[in-house]
Write a protein that holds these residues in place. Structure first.
Motif, PDB file in Angstrom:
ATOM      1  N   VAL A  12      44.443  25.562  34.800  1.00 19.28           N
ATOM      2  CA  VAL A  12      43.673  26.441  35.673  1.00 19.28           C
ATOM      3  C   VAL A  12      44.494  26.667  36.934  1.00 19.28           C
ATOM      4  N   ASP A  13      44.706  27.928  37.276  1.00 17.30           N
ATOM      5  CA  ASP A  13      45.450  28.291  38.472  1.00 17.30           C
ATOM      6  C   ASP A  13      44.807  29.530  39.061  1.00 17.30           C
ATOM      7  N   LYS A  14      44.077  29.348  40.148  1.00 15.03           N
ATOM      8  CA  LYS A  14      43.344  30.452  40.742  1.00 15.03           C
ATOM      9  C   LYS A  14      44.208  31.333  41.633  1.00 15.03           C
ATOM     10  N   THR A  15      45.406  30.849  42.003  1.00 10.17           N
ATOM     11  CA  THR A  15      46.296  31.680  42.819  1.00 10.17           C
ATOM     12  C   THR A  15      46.965  32.714  41.929  1.00 10.17           C
ATOM     13  N   SER A  16      47.240  33.850  42.468  1.00  8.78           N
ATOM     14  CA  SER A  16      47.886  34.906  41.676  1.00  8.78           C
ATOM     15  C   SER A  16      49.362  35.007  42.018  1.00  8.78           C
ATOM     16  N   THR A  17      49.908  33.979  42.674  1.00  8.86           N
ATOM     17  CA  THR A  17      51.283  34.072  43.142  1.00  8.86           C
ATOM     18  C   THR A  17      52.302  33.493  42.165  1.00  8.86           C
TER      19      THR A  17
ATOM     20  N   ASP B  71      42.479  33.333  35.743  1.00  6.22           N
ATOM     21  CA  ASP B  71      42.432  31.997  36.331  1.00  6.22           C
ATOM     22  C   ASP B  71      43.155  30.927  35.496  1.00  6.22           C
ATOM     23  N   ARG B  72      43.816  31.294  34.393  1.00  8.94           N
ATOM     24  CA  ARG B  72      44.559  30.338  33.563  1.00  8.94           C
ATOM     25  C   ARG B  72      46.002  30.790  33.377  1.00  8.94           C
ATOM     26  N   VAL B  73      46.912  29.777  33.352  1.00  9.40           N
ATOM     27  CA  VAL B  73      48.333  30.036  33.189  1.00  9.40           C
ATOM     28  C   VAL B  73      48.849  29.178  32.044  1.00  9.40           C
ATOM     29  N   SER B  74      49.647  29.763  31.161  1.00  4.23           N
ATOM     30  CA  SER B  74      50.288  29.023  30.083  1.00  4.23           C
ATOM     31  C   SER B  74      51.582  28.428  30.617  1.00  4.23           C
TER      32      SER B  74
END
Length: 102
Positions: A41-46, A25-28
């Motif tokens: 926080v990024d809940k999308t996996s795209t 759920d987290r992106v650097s």
């Protein structure tokens, strides 16, 4: 962007580049002119590595060519990396500040 166009309270956008997925759920992300690691926080996996993502926040401080933006945490970047989304307009006063004389 010109220096005079951005002021305290404006909502601005920063275009960041996705570096990698830290957890599910987290992106650097890499923010231009900001020399520290930042994650969101990024809940999308795209989202993929190298993809651009737009982060929005409010301007809290301006110091010459440096602007501090609140993205959940304060981030100080060059004014050239920002794009104004919404300009701040102070609230209008409905009643006079002083009572009428009798």
């Amino acid at each position: 962007m010109g220096k005079g166009r951005i002021k305290d309270g404006d909502e601005v956008a920063i275009t960041a580049t996705v570096r990698r997925r830290v957890t599910e759920d987290r992106v650097s992300v890499s923010i231009p002119s900001y020399g520290f690691p930042h994650s969101i926080v990024d809940k999308t996996s795209t989202v993929k590595k190298g993809q651009h993502i737009e982060l929005t926040g409010d301007v809290t401080h301006i110091d010459g060519d440096l602007v501090t933006v609140n993205l959940g945490v304060p981030v100080t970047v060059n004014i050239d990396t920002l794009k104004v989304v919404t300009s701040y307009v102070p609230p209008k006063r409905k009643a006079p500040l002083v009572d009428k004389a009798m």
